[in-house]
Design an enzyme around this catalytic site. Sequence first.
Site, mmCIF file in Angstrom:
data_model
loop_
_atom_site.group_PDB
_atom_site.id
_atom_site.type_symbol
_atom_site.label_atom_id
_atom_site.label_comp_id
_atom_site.label_asym_id
_atom_site.label_seq_id
_atom_site.Cartn_x
_atom_site.Cartn_y
_atom_site.Cartn_z
ATOM 1 N N CYS A 79 0.827 -1.217 0.000
ATOM 2 C CA CYS A 79 0.000 0.000 0.000
ATOM 3 C C CYS A 79 0.864 1.272 0.000
ATOM 4 C CB CYS A 79 -0.989 -0.046 1.150
ATOM 5 S SG CYS A 79 -2.417 0.993 0.854
ATOM 6 N N HIS A 172 -3.197 -5.329 1.744
ATOM 7 C CA HIS A 172 -2.571 -5.542 3.062
ATOM 8 C C HIS A 172 -2.626 -7.007 3.469
ATOM 9 C CE1 HIS A 172 -2.296 -1.285 4.525
ATOM 10 N NE2 HIS A 172 -3.202 -1.106 3.587
ATOM 11 N N GLU A 174 -0.979 -8.532 5.600
ATOM 12 C CA GLU A 174 -0.718 -8.713 7.043
ATOM 13 C C GLU A 174 -2.017 -8.706 7.852
ATOM 14 O OE1 GLU A 174 -0.391 -6.042 5.364
ATOM 15 O OE2 GLU A 174 -0.928 -4.283 6.561
HETATM 16 N N1 GLN Z 1 -3.449 6.362 0.864
HETATM 17 C C1 GLN Z 1 -2.217 6.106 1.535
HETATM 18 C C2 GLN Z 1 -1.066 6.886 0.916
HETATM 19 O O1 GLN Z 1 -1.234 7.628 0.014
HETATM 20 C C3 GLN Z 1 -1.906 4.631 1.546
HETATM 21 C C4 GLN Z 1 -2.938 3.880 2.358
HETATM 22 C C5 GLN Z 1 -2.426 2.642 3.030
HETATM 23 O O2 GLN Z 1 -1.223 2.406 3.129
HETATM 24 N N2 GLN Z 1 -3.337 1.870 3.581
HETATM 25 O O3 GLN Z 1 0.032 6.760 1.350
#
Ligand code: GLN
Length: 196
Positions: A79, A172, A174
Amino acid sequence: MPAIGVLALQGDVREHVRMLQEAGASAMAIRRPGELDAVDGLVIPGGESTTMGKLAEAFDMLQPLRMRIKEGMPAYGSCAGMIMLADRIEDGAAGQQTLGGIDMVVRRNAFGRQIDSFEADLDFAGSPLHAVFIRAPWVESVGADVDVLGTAEPGDRIVAVRQGSLLATSFHPELTGDPRVHRYFVEMVVNTVRDQ
Ligand code: GLN
């Protein structure tokens, strides 16, 4: 047993440490350049990529991280971590710092406009996986050396990629208790250590 660090500047560090241990690695949270020297691979967790970039700069971690990645240290970004590993980002904050390494364009908060958080069943590296997305980015485009490992609805977007020793997912793993993505990464680290 490979030693894998989880970048602990910000984000959900503990869950990754637990999953890496379950996948057969020795895992530890790291936030200092000296600690980086002690690991064979690195997980960059989810969180908020702008903040993570600022903290990496404040902790003098940006250059050491960029250097280790350039030298071939395996890294896995989830992410916000995927955003950190992208060579180019769309909808980034002004002056946003990333590490780079994967030849791809990542769009921040891409699924967010339609749907903030969602779960989806997808194929990860050829086997089915239930994935959790939280204000997730997607990959707009990849270079010729990047393998696409997974796509997701809506829109059949690219959400998992690998380039050499670097792995990134929009989701994610995890949070779901399924250790396969972490196992996949631990194997990447084991193979890299073996080849050195
Ligand atoms: N939207 C977040 C960002 O721009 C990432 C979101 C996440 O890691 N769950 O960094």
